[in-house]
Motif scaffolding. Structure first.
Motif, PDB file in Angstrom:
ATOM      1  N   UNK A  67       0.837  -1.204   0.000  1.00 32.19           N
ATOM      2  CA  UNK A  67       0.000   0.000   0.000  1.00 32.19           C
ATOM      3  C   UNK A  67       0.870   1.251   0.000  1.00 32.19           C
ATOM      4  N   UNK A  68       1.627   1.429  -1.056  1.00 29.89           N
ATOM      5  CA  UNK A  68       2.484   2.607  -1.158  1.00 29.89           C
ATOM      6  C   UNK A  68       1.759   3.772  -1.821  1.00 29.89           C
ATOM      7  N   UNK A  69       0.716   3.497  -2.602  1.00 27.95           N
ATOM      8  CA  UNK A  69       0.019   4.546  -3.342  1.00 27.95           C
ATOM      9  C   UNK A  69      -1.472   4.602  -3.000  1.00 27.95           C
ATOM     10  N   UNK A  70      -1.843   4.150  -1.817  1.00 23.78           N
ATOM     11  CA  UNK A  70      -3.241   4.192  -1.368  1.00 23.78           C
ATOM     12  C   UNK A  70      -4.143   3.468  -2.370  1.00 23.78           C
ATOM     13  N   UNK A  71      -3.831   2.204  -2.605  1.00 21.37           N
ATOM     14  CA  UNK A  71      -4.550   1.396  -3.594  1.00 21.37           C
ATOM     15  C   UNK A  71      -6.016   1.207  -3.186  1.00 21.37           C
ATOM     16  N   UNK A  72      -6.937   1.548  -4.092  1.00 24.30           N
ATOM     17  CA  UNK A  72      -8.365   1.443  -3.801  1.00 24.30           C
ATOM     18  C   UNK A  72      -8.860  -0.005  -3.789  1.00 24.30           C
ATOM     19  N   UNK A  73      -8.036  -0.955  -4.245  1.00 26.37           N
ATOM     20  CA  UNK A  73      -8.447  -2.355  -4.272  1.00 26.37           C
ATOM     21  C   UNK A  73      -8.386  -3.018  -2.898  1.00 26.37           C
ATOM     22  N   UNK A  83     -14.511 -13.425   3.236  1.00 31.85           N
ATOM     23  CA  UNK A  83     -15.398 -14.450   2.675  1.00 31.85           C
ATOM     24  C   UNK A  83     -14.754 -15.824   2.677  1.00 31.85           C
ATOM     25  N   UNK A  84     -13.427 -15.876   2.462  1.00 33.99           N
ATOM     26  CA  UNK A  84     -12.718 -17.149   2.429  1.00 33.99           C
ATOM     27  C   UNK A  84     -12.064 -17.484   3.769  1.00 33.99           C
ATOM     28  N   UNK A  85     -12.365 -16.710   4.806  1.00 34.84           N
ATOM     29  CA  UNK A  85     -11.875 -16.968   6.163  1.00 34.84           C
ATOM     30  C   UNK A  85     -10.356 -17.023   6.245  1.00 34.84           C
ATOM     31  N   UNK A  86      -9.698 -16.033   5.655  1.00 33.78           N
ATOM     32  CA  UNK A  86      -8.239 -15.933   5.771  1.00 33.78           C
ATOM     33  C   UNK A  86      -7.859 -15.650   7.220  1.00 33.78           C
ATOM     34  N   UNK A  87      -6.689 -16.141   7.610  1.00 28.36           N
ATOM     35  CA  UNK A  87      -6.245 -15.935   8.988  1.00 28.36           C
ATOM     36  C   UNK A  87      -6.098 -14.449   9.295  1.00 28.36           C
ATOM     37  N   UNK A  88      -5.381 -13.733   8.429  1.00 29.89           N
ATOM     38  CA  UNK A  88      -5.171 -12.298   8.610  1.00 29.89           C
ATOM     39  C   UNK A  88      -4.943 -11.644   7.259  1.00 29.89           C
ATOM     40  N   UNK A  89      -5.189 -10.342   7.221  1.00 34.54           N
ATOM     41  CA  UNK A  89      -4.802  -9.512   6.084  1.00 34.54           C
ATOM     42  C   UNK A  89      -3.702  -8.576   6.576  1.00 34.54           C
ATOM     43  N   UNK A  90      -2.637  -8.461   5.797  1.00 35.43           N
ATOM     44  CA  UNK A  90      -1.496  -7.634   6.175  1.00 35.43           C
ATOM     45  C   UNK A  90      -1.371  -6.467   5.208  1.00 35.43           C
ATOM     46  N   UNK A  91      -1.312  -5.271   5.737  1.00 38.02           N
ATOM     47  CA  UNK A  91      -1.131  -4.061   4.944  1.00 38.02           C
ATOM     48  C   UNK A  91       0.333  -3.649   5.082  1.00 38.02           C
ATOM     49  N   UNK A  92       1.046  -3.591   3.963  1.00 38.85           N
ATOM     50  CA  UNK A  92       2.466  -3.232   3.977  1.00 38.85           C
ATOM     51  C   UNK A  92       2.609  -1.814   3.427  1.00 38.85           C
ATOM     52  N   UNK A  93       3.219  -0.930   4.200  1.00 42.66           N
ATOM     53  CA  UNK A  93       3.413   0.441   3.732  1.00 42.66           C
ATOM     54  C   UNK A  93       2.543   1.410   4.509  1.00 42.66           C
ATOM     55  N   UNK A  94       1.752   2.213   3.802  1.00 45.83           N
ATOM     56  CA  UNK A  94       0.911   3.207   4.448  1.00 45.83           C
ATOM     57  C   UNK A  94      -0.154   2.532   5.308  1.00 45.83           C
ATOM     58  N   UNK A  95      -0.327   3.043   6.505  1.00 44.43           N
ATOM     59  CA  UNK A  95      -1.315   2.471   7.424  1.00 44.43           C
ATOM     60  C   UNK A  95      -2.738   2.752   6.968  1.00 44.43           C
TER      61      UNK A  95
END
Length: 205
Positions: A67-73, A83-95
């Motif tokens: 997430x260096x450019x504030x990705x809208x995705x 929906x797929x019950x992932x353990x975690x989502x990790x955001x790298x870069x901008x909080x």
């Protein structure tokens, strides 16, 4: 001129009958109804109770997004991870990231932030997870041609530039999605959904 069709209400109205003696249920939702976008299993449950139950059933794959450019995705990817019950989502870069596409699923999904790619890489390896870069880089293999590791982090880049050089070097494996049209890449959120489903197809069905 045709009459407009009545809009279907989402969810359920106030609870009918004797109230359940169960701390998972929210008194406000029982009294006024539950119009949230949740599966029937979680109707009238408190948010904290839903998250706690999900924690007992989450799959051992993680999802990471640069997430260096504030990705809208990012919001859409969080929604799919939920929906797929992932353990975690990790955001790298901008909080900060655009939560609109998450459709409030970020309230139920575990999310962790890493300031840098190095910090994320160190965390993943300490956790014993294989970092799988998803991008059509040189040497990547079709994601449907070989099984994804059961314990892994699926790493996605930003819309447009894709993964950074640092992320590509940090990855333990590289996969790509087969494409047959004229464009070089597909939308990042769509790519994430495809690869997450490949993991689910291999390990959860």
């Amino acid at each position: 001129m045709h009459d407009e069709e009545p809009r279907l209400e989402v969810g359920v109205g106030p609870w009918r009958g004797p109230l359940p003696d169960d701390e998972r249920y929210d008194p406000e939702l029982l009294a006024h109804g539950d119009r949230r976008n949740v599966v029937d299993r979680y109707r009238y449950w408190r948010l904290e109770a839903i998250v706690a139950d999900l924690d007992t059933r989450r799959h051992p794959f993680h999802v990471a997004i640069e997430n260096w450019q504030h990705d809208l995705n990012i919001g859409s990817i969080v929604r799919t991870a939920n929906a797929f019950a992932a353990a975690e989502v990790h955001i790298i870069g901008k909080r900060r990231w655009n939560r609109r596409g998450a459709m409030v699923t970020d309230r139920y999904q575990r999310i962790r932030h890493h300031e840098t790619t190095d910090a994320f890489t160190a965390w993943a390896h300490e956790a014993g997870l294989t970092i799988v870069a998803v991008d059509n880089t040189a040497g990547s293999v079709p994601v449907d041609a070989a099984p994804l590791p059961e314990r892994c982090v699926l790493l996605f880049g930003q819309e447009g530039p894709g993964l950074t050089d640092e992320a590509i070097v940090a990855a333990d494996a590289h996969v790509a999605i087969r494409q047959f049209g004229s464009t070089r890449s597909i939308n990042a959120a769509a790519a994430a959904a495809i690869v997450m489903h490949e993991w689910v197809r291999e390990w959860a069905l």
